[in-house]
Scaffold this active site. Structure first.
Site, mmCIF file in Angstrom:
data_model
loop_
_atom_site.group_PDB
_atom_site.id
_atom_site.type_symbol
_atom_site.label_atom_id
_atom_site.label_comp_id
_atom_site.label_asym_id
_atom_site.label_seq_id
_atom_site.Cartn_x
_atom_site.Cartn_y
_atom_site.Cartn_z
ATOM 1 N N ARG A 1 0.811 -1.224 0.000
ATOM 2 C CA ARG A 1 0.000 0.000 0.000
ATOM 3 C C ARG A 1 0.837 1.263 0.000
ATOM 4 N NH1 ARG A 1 -3.435 -1.469 4.902
ATOM 5 N NH2 ARG A 1 -2.501 -3.536 4.852
ATOM 6 N N GLU B 1 1.055 -5.899 13.213
ATOM 7 C CA GLU B 1 -0.123 -6.076 14.064
ATOM 8 C C GLU B 1 -0.724 -7.474 13.910
ATOM 9 O OE1 GLU B 1 -3.494 -3.489 13.368
ATOM 10 O OE2 GLU B 1 -4.325 -3.894 15.358
#
Ligand SMILES: O=P(O)(O)OC[C@H]1O[C@H](OP(=O)(O)OP(=O)(O)O)[C@H](O)[C@@H]1O
Ligand SMILES: Nc1ncnc2[nH]cnc12
Length: 193
Positions: A81, A118
């Site tokens: 991204r 994460e």
């Protein structure tokens, strides 16, 4: 555009920094997807920003103005991204773009760094000749969560001898305190959750 300047960054008109109300519009377009990619994760989906011409331009303007102000000579973007924003910013400012990719995707000699994020763990790589010693680089990614990914990217940049002038993110998940794993005085995020 024809340009006589020896500094590519001066060839391009500065982008306006989006206003607070623009940032609010941008923030409200980020979509929460619950339990993706794993149970317990609230995924911040940026695709509504990408799909809207005005919002995408606003996001690029945020990065471009900050990158110009930081005096960057090159833009480094993180797979995948970070490429969507980083490449557009490099184009806008007339700078080169360097991809940091997930393991096994770059064809030439690489330096690698392992990290946890994460919702998993991975290895990122950068070509050994992608940045030069002393070169001022900005690191761009869509989102700062735990900071694991960005810390690995910064490690690669610094191993090559380049100078990180700023690490920039469209989104920071403040509650995960990713900044503590990064040089906090050189971290900038435009939207906070
Ligand atoms: O701060 P962290 O906890 O390290 O997480 C942030 C990273 O996680 C996402 O990338 P992801 O690995 O999901 O890759 P993608 O861009 O290919 O979807 C995001 O784009 C950041 O790169
Ligand atoms: N919550 C999250 N949403 C989107 N991308 C992420 N990368 C790491 N954590 C994320």
């Amino acid at each position: 555009m024809f340009c006589l300047s020896s500094s590519p960054i001066l060839c391009h008109k500065p982008s306006p920094m989006p206003s607070d109300s623009d940032l609010q519009i941008l923030r409200s377009a980020i979509r929460d997807v619950v339990d993706f990619p794993k149970p317990g994760i609230v995924f911040k989906d940026i695709t509504p920003v990408l799909a809207d011409a005005k919002l995408f331009r606003l996001a690029i303007d945020c990065f471009a103005e900050a990158t110009r102000a930081a005096g960057a000579e090159k833009v480094v973007g993180i797979d995948a991204r970070g490429f969507l924003f980083g490449a557009a910013v490099a184009y806008q400012l007339g700078l080169g773009f360097v991809p940091i990719r997930k393991k096994g995707k770059l064809p030439y000699k690489t330096q690698s760094a392992a990290y946890t994020l994460e919702y998993g763990e991975a290895v990122v790589e950068m070509h050994v000749d992608a940045v030069q010693p002393g070169e001022k680089v900005v690191l761009i990614d869509d989102l700062l969560a735990t900071g694991g990914t960005a810390a690995a990217a910064i490690k690669l940049i610094e191993l090559m001898g380049a100078k990180l002038v700023e690490a920039q993110f469209l989104i920071e998940l403040d509650f995960l305190q990713g900044r503590v794993n990064l040089p906090a005085d050189r971290v900038r995020a435009f939207l906070h959750f």
